[in-house]
Design an enzyme around this catalytic site. Structure first.
Site, PDB file in Angstrom:
ATOM      1  N   ARG A 224      12.091   9.977  10.654  1.00  0.00           N
ATOM      2  CA  ARG A 224      12.821   9.656   9.444  1.00  0.00           C
ATOM      3  C   ARG A 224      12.280  10.496   8.275  1.00  0.00           C
ATOM      4  NH1 ARG A 224      10.258   3.661   8.659  1.00  0.00           N
ATOM      5  NH2 ARG A 224       8.400   4.235   7.470  1.00  0.00           N
TER       6      ARG A 224
ATOM      7  N   TYR B  97      12.047   2.902  -1.269  1.00  0.00           N
ATOM      8  CA  TYR B  97      11.417   1.574  -1.244  1.00  0.00           C
ATOM      9  C   TYR B  97      10.098   1.590  -2.008  1.00  0.00           C
ATOM     10  CZ  TYR B  97       8.127  -1.914   0.383  1.00  0.00           C
ATOM     11  OH  TYR B  97       7.150  -2.873   0.423  1.00  0.00           O
TER      12      TYR B  97
ATOM     13  N   ASP C 188       0.819  -1.213   0.000  1.00  0.00           N
ATOM     14  CA  ASP C 188       0.000   0.000   0.000  1.00  0.00           C
ATOM     15  C   ASP C 188       0.854   1.265   0.000  1.00  0.00           C
ATOM     16  OD1 ASP C 188       0.950  -0.179   2.611  1.00  0.00           O
ATOM     17  OD2 ASP C 188      -1.008   0.081   3.563  1.00  0.00           O
ATOM     18  N   GLU C 189       2.150   1.135   0.283  1.00  0.00           N
ATOM     19  CA  GLU C 189       3.015   2.307   0.330  1.00  0.00           C
ATOM     20  C   GLU C 189       3.193   2.962  -1.040  1.00  0.00           C
ATOM     21  OE1 GLU C 189       6.466   2.404   2.828  1.00  0.00           O
ATOM     22  OE2 GLU C 189       5.838   0.603   3.914  1.00  0.00           O
TER      23      GLU C 189
END
Length: 342
Positions: free
Chosen positions: A272, A149, A125-126
């Site tokens: 982050r 990523y 889902d990212e």
């Protein structure tokens, strides 16, 4: 049914292999995994000498190794091989480009060349980016990745789509929310917090800890993947989510409550870069078309996961030390060394 599963020594991959072998006595699995930091064959130790599971150590970005796996006809490929840790991708994205993008293209080309009847790309889902306070990702949500990523996974998904559109490859894509459960690599959020709490070490929480994720137990994900593999429509995307949204602080507090540890162990640390605020995913399409439903509530799944890590501290130690590679040499190398000429 003979299936090539890539990344089958990882967290989701190993759980999916066990699911398939339990659910269907006719399934045979060829497991291709490079055994990088997150993949280890102790995840499959309970299979022992299971004749329907064979292992090949190899990188999916290597065309020779991949094509060697096609000596015997395959009915399907399920691509679970991926570099998947966001923090690692921020430090160095090169492995993510190599495995997630190049590796997927190599698999697609082999599937096209050898006319494999079905290709399942397991995504995330990212790839959709970050949500506001309301709404959910659907299969029509534009891709807007915010980390190296997620960008690499989005690129891989587009390659899968184009191989379906250009070459007519029977391919489907799944995009799942955050998984948890036994055998997950110790640097991921839930196992990291469980293990640190067990040792009464600080629990590092990024920023304010209010980043929201939709949590799904890995066994529910595996059930959904099985349905998509067998019944999903070619060329489609299927979102997989359990409608169990929690922010990171809530997850950490539930772990501490389960273990009877104090909240004073929580330590907020610097956030982050590119940290997506909220993910929430609609699995309406999957539920309506394939009659899938999640079976494990978060409370039940978290308690079982905490217990698994309590009972498997030796596994954690070996995974963290890299000692599991000796296990691979001992258990698998002699048995499967001639497979595919490797």
């Amino acid at each position: 049914m003979r299936i090539l599963i890539t990344g089958g020594a990882g967290f989701i991959g190993s759980n999916f292999i066990r699911h398939l072998l339990r659910a269907d006595p006719e399934v045979e699995v060829l497991n291709l995994d490079a055994l990088t930091y997150a993949g280890n064959l102790e995840n499959l130790a309970d299979l022992g000498e299971e004749p329907r599971h064979r292992f090949v150590k190899g990188d999916i970005s290597n065309p020779e190794i991949v094509e060697a796996c096609f000596r015997d006809p395959l009915d399907a490929i399920v691509n679970l091989a991926a570099e998947s840790h966001v923090d690692r991708s921020i430090l160095d994205s090169s492995d993510f480009l190599k495995t997630n993008v190049r590796g997927t293209q190599v698999l697609l080309e082999a599937a096209r060349k050898f006319k494999v009847p079905r290709f399942v790309q397991v995504s995330s889902d990212e790839v959709y980016g970050s949500l506001g306070e309301t709404g959910k990702f659907t299969e029509e949500t534009p891709l807007a990745p915010n980390s190296p990523y997620s960008a690499s996974k989005a690129a891989a998904d587009l390659f899968v789509r184009c191989y379906h559109q250009t070459y007519g490859l029977d391919a489907v894509i799944t995009r799942c929310s955050n998984n948890y459960g036994g055998h997950q690599f110790p640097e991921k959020l839930i196992p990291l917090m469980i293990l640190n709490a067990l040792d009464e070490r600080e629990l590092p929480v990024y920023g304010d800890g209010l980043y929201i994720r939709d949590w799904i137990h890995v066994s529910d994900h595996c059930h959904a993947l099985d349905l998509v593999l067998r019944q999903g429509r070619a060329g489609e995307v299927y979102n997989i989510g359990a409608d169990q949204e929690l922010n990171n602080l809530e997850v950490v507090h539930r772990i501490l409550d389960t273990l009877g540890k104090p909240a004073s162990l929580i330590q907020h640390v610097q956030d982050r870069p590119g940290h997506d605020r909220r993910y929430a995913i609609s699995s309406r399409k999957l539920r309506e078309e394939l009659a899938w439903q999640p079976r494990i509530a978060f409370e039940q799944g978290l308690e079982a996961t905490v217990q698994w890590y309590r009972e498997n501290r030796d596994w954690v130690g070996r995974v963290r030390s890299g000692a599991y590679r000796d296990y691979y040499d001992r258990l698998y190398l002699q048995r499967d060394r001639t497979l595919a000429g490797l």
